[in-house]
Design an enzyme around this catalytic site. Structure first.
Site: not given
Ligand code: VGL
Length: 196
Positions: A139, A95, A10
């Site tokens: 994540c 995802k 991410d």
């Molecule tokens: C994430 C918070 C909300 C991440 C994703 O990628 O860690 N954190 N959604």
């Protein structure tokens, strides 16, 4: 099952400074991750990059009952990988594509050809994964814990992660939790030096 894979979690605009859910210093993971990409290429590893790929309406967002501001809506600028991240050779794993999914773990995601990450990795003979990216306490943690659960030998790249730390110490606690579960903590330097 002796192949290795780099899993970049991410590293998207919305999780970097200037984005809608910025991880403090999130952009700083790009340098070490790009060096890992180069190393991975040279050593014939698989390279995977996951991305949050939310629909505009999802109960992951606080406007619809969740806990997060709107971020990483599919096909928006905020969902794009950081412009400097080297993803040309990466298999992209999308995802959290459904409205009722948090999708924290890259193992909840699918490749462009519709394979779950676990199946994709196993079908390529991967037995060992190296995880870095954003965010340590969400994540990255979920991905590393799933990797252990699915019996991959799992390494966390400690200098290629940053956390949200909604509560102080969350990232440190996340790292402890990963360690407890059997994740090995390693720096990218130690990888280059062949310390695994
Ligand atoms: C994430 C918070 C909300 C991440 C994703 O990628 O860690 N954190 N959604």
């Amino acid at each position: 099952m002796n192949k290795k894979a780099l899993i970049i979690v991410d590293v998207q605009n919305d999780f970097c400074p200037g984005g809608s859910l910025p991880v403090p210093q999130g952009n700083e993971v790009v340098g070490p991750l790009n060096r890992m990409v180069e190393y991975a290429r040279e050593h014939g590893w698989l390279i995977v990059a996951s991305r949050d790929w939310h629909p505009a309406v999802t109960n992951h967002f606080e406007t619809y009952g969740g806990m997060w501001p709107v971020h990483c809506v599919n096909n928006t600028k905020g969902a794009e990988f950081h412009r400097d991240l080297e993803v040309d050779d990466a298999t992209i794993i999308s995802k959290a594509t459904e409205p009722d999914e948090d999708g924290y773990s890259a193992f909840d995601g699918y490749s462009q050809s519709g394979q779950l990450l676990r199946i994709f990795l196993k079908s390529h003979g991967v037995g060992e994964v190296y995880v870095g990216g954003l965010a340590t306490d969400y994540c990255v943690k979920a991905t590393a814990l799933d990797a252990v659960k699915y019996r991959f030998r799992t390494f966390l790249l400690s200098d290629a992660i940053h956390g949200v730390d909604l509560k102080e110490g969350n990232s440190d606690r996340a790292i402890d939790e990963m360690k407890q579960a059997g994740v090995s903590i390693i720096t990218t330097r130690e990888v280059y030096d062949g310390k695994t």
